[in-house]
Design an enzyme around this catalytic site. Structure first.
Site: not given
Length: 343
Positions: A160, A196, A198, A285
């Site tokens: 991120h 991931d 996200h 995740d």
């Protein structure tokens, strides 16, 4: 497969985060990395090595100088302002506000160099982030030197973080730093595949205008999930990078059937790019019991994921990203790595 990990990465030890509009116990905690390391040792999966120190130069190839200076000086500025404990930003230069000149006050700088309020900073954050980046760089050097694969047990994660901002628990973009180092070491083309839950908004933004690093991300639809403002399918790159960015946003509740179909398409894109090296931003995740995920991958699905990645037939650097079901994290991680190694 060798694993690269430094205990210095554990020094960043937040106690709280801002999530769902409230102050909550932190989920990006040192135990995440410890559980993965311990599982690797318990299963005798391979050697666990300390990273080398690559200095600041590889970080400067990816991150802006003023951003790195902020990270390095943060704790001094924070304590000089009479503060102690964890720091959270609370104001940002959004639409209609000026980004320049840069503020002098630490609260203004926290907003200038972040994009969310949920990522605490502390005394040892920068040192831990540097150790994490060194793990990714050491794994990249092993693969550039002839290893078929290597695993960078990076924590804090990185995908991120953009060139000049942090967020999503990320401060330095480990995968991007490794990709740039590989390019500087002679690789003509690199592919970064982010699995991931996200979207890897930071990695996308770093390479969005480039055609030498293909970025692909399989993630939850940003209309419903963090980071909300990037990760849509129509983001395909710009300028020289047009066509070298591919997002695969999936509906909440996606299981292996849906998820693996996106992986198949991503792998075909990677094959067409003909990269010298593949970097996998290994977020764990998507797991069905992850506390902040709404995908439904099982532990066995991570083994399938690893096997599918192996079929690309590329030298591969695995870089750990998210994953917060701490008790299952080590098992799922080794499943993915073993699935790759044993394919």
């Amino acid at each position: 497969m060798k694993t690269i990990f430094s205990t210095g990465q554990l020094a960043h030890n937040p106690t709280h985060e801002i999530s769902d509009g409230a102050l909550q116990p932190a989920v990006e905690i040192p135990a995440r990395a410890e559980m993965v390391r311990d599982r690797i040792l318990q299963t005798a999966f391979g050697a666990v090595l300390e990273p080398d120190d690559f200095g600041m130069a590889p970080l400067q190839r990816v991150h802006d100088a003023d951003y790195l200076a902020f990270l390095e000086s943060f704790w001094t500025r924070w304590t000089n302002a009479g503060r102690s404990g964890e720091a959270f930003p609370f104001v940002w230069p959004v639409r209609g506000l000026r980004k320049d000149p840069a503020p002098d006050h630490i609260d203004g700088l926290l907003g200038r160099y972040s994009f969310d309020a949920g990522t605490p900073m502390g005394e040892h954050t920068f040192a831990a982030a540097r150790a994490s980046a060194n793990s990714a760089l050491t794994a990249a050097r092993l693969v550039a030197g002839g290893e078929a694969s290597a695993f960078a047990l990076c924590r804090p994660p990185g995908h991120h973080a953009a060139a000049d901002y942090y967020g999503g628990y990320c401060f330095l973009n480990n995968a991007a730093i490794a990709a740039q180092w590989l390019r500087d070491a002679g690789a003509e083309r690199v592919a970064v595949l982010d699995v991931d839950y996200h979207h890897g908004n930071g990695t996308q933004s770093i390479f969005y205008e480039r055609d030498d690093v293909l970025f692909l991300s399989i993630h939850a639809d940003p209309r419903e999930e963090y980071p909300y403002f990037l990760g849509h399918a129509d983001e395909t790159g710009t300028g020289a990078g047009d066509g070298f960015n591919a997002n695969f946003p999936l509906e909440l509740g996606a299981d292996w059937r849906i998820w693996s179909a996106a992986l198949d398409v991503a792998l075909k894109r990677i094959e067409a790019h003909r990269p010298d090296t593949l970097i996998v931003s290994l977020g764990l995740d998507p797991y069905q019991n992850d506390p902040i995920s709404k995908f439904r991958l099982t532990g066995e699905d991570f083994t399938r994921m690893g096997a599918a990645l192996a079929r690309a037939g590329l030298p591969t650097v695995f870089v750990m990203e998210g994953g917060y079901a701490v008790d299952a994290l080590g098992v799922n991680c080794v499943n993915a790595l073993a699935g790759f190694a044993n394919a």
